[in-house]
Design a protein around this motif. Sequence first.
Motif, PDB file in Angstrom:
ATOM      1  N   VAL A  99       0.849  -1.189   0.000  1.00 25.01           N
ATOM      2  CA  VAL A  99       0.000   0.000   0.000  1.00 25.01           C
ATOM      3  C   VAL A  99       0.887   1.243   0.000  1.00 25.01           C
ATOM      4  O   VAL A  99       1.667   1.467   0.913  1.00 25.01           O
ATOM      5  CB  VAL A  99      -0.943   0.024   1.222  1.00 25.01           C
ATOM      6  N   PHE A 100       0.753   2.027  -1.056  1.00 25.25           N
ATOM      7  CA  PHE A 100       1.525   3.261  -1.215  1.00 25.25           C
ATOM      8  C   PHE A 100       0.720   4.466  -0.750  1.00 25.25           C
ATOM      9  O   PHE A 100       1.243   5.414  -0.188  1.00 25.25           O
ATOM     10  CB  PHE A 100       1.921   3.429  -2.688  1.00 25.25           C
ATOM     11  N   GLY A 101      -0.594   4.433  -1.002  1.00 33.28           N
ATOM     12  CA  GLY A 101      -1.432   5.565  -0.649  1.00 33.28           C
ATOM     13  C   GLY A 101      -2.891   5.283  -0.898  1.00 33.28           C
ATOM     14  O   GLY A 101      -3.278   4.176  -1.260  1.00 33.28           O
ATOM     15  N   VAL A 102      -3.694   6.314  -0.685  1.00 31.82           N
ATOM     16  CA  VAL A 102      -5.137   6.238  -0.877  1.00 31.82           C
ATOM     17  C   VAL A 102      -5.575   7.470  -1.661  1.00 31.82           C
ATOM     18  O   VAL A 102      -5.097   8.576  -1.409  1.00 31.82           O
ATOM     19  CB  VAL A 102      -5.886   6.211   0.477  1.00 31.82           C
ATOM     20  N   VAL A 103      -6.477   7.262  -2.597  1.00 34.02           N
ATOM     21  CA  VAL A 103      -7.130   8.372  -3.287  1.00 34.02           C
ATOM     22  C   VAL A 103      -8.611   8.273  -2.960  1.00 34.02           C
ATOM     23  O   VAL A 103      -9.233   7.228  -3.167  1.00 34.02           O
ATOM     24  CB  VAL A 103      -6.922   8.314  -4.819  1.00 34.02           C
ATOM     25  N   SER A 104      -9.150   9.345  -2.432  1.00 37.89           N
ATOM     26  CA  SER A 104     -10.587   9.371  -2.138  1.00 37.89           C
ATOM     27  C   SER A 104     -11.304  10.192  -3.199  1.00 37.89           C
ATOM     28  O   SER A 104     -10.674  10.964  -3.932  1.00 37.89           O
ATOM     29  CB  SER A 104     -10.843   9.975  -0.754  1.00 37.89           C
TER      30      SER A 104
END
Length: 113
Positions: A18-23
Motif C-alpha cells: 500500500v503506497f497511498g489512498v485516493v478518495s
Amino acid sequence: MFERINIHHLLVIESNIVFGVVSDRDLYKALSPNIGTKTETPKDAATLNKRVHQIVSRRPIVLPSNATIEEAVYIFNTHSISCIPIVDHAMRPIGIITTRSILKALSEKKIAL
C-alpha cells in the motif's frame, strides 16, 4: 471509476505494498469546478489530465487484519480520514475499513462496541 462502481476510496499499490489512498474528495479537490460548464477553459480541462501521484494521500495509516473495531474507531476519531487500509504482515493490502462500513455494521447489529 468512483461513480461507475459507487465507491469512495481507491488504494494505490506499488510493488504489492500500500503506497497511498485516493478518495473521491481528493479527486474533487484536484479538479476545476468549471469542468463541464460554459465557463470551462483549456486550463480547467487540463485538470482532468492529472496523474494519480499528484493527488494521492501518501503513507496512509494502516491496520493489521487482527486489529479491533475500537482501534479503527480511535484512528478515525484522531485523524481526518474516512478510510483505513487493512494489510497483512508484509504490508500487502487485504481490504479497507471505512467510517461508513462501521456505521453500517453497527446499524445492522453485526458488531458491537
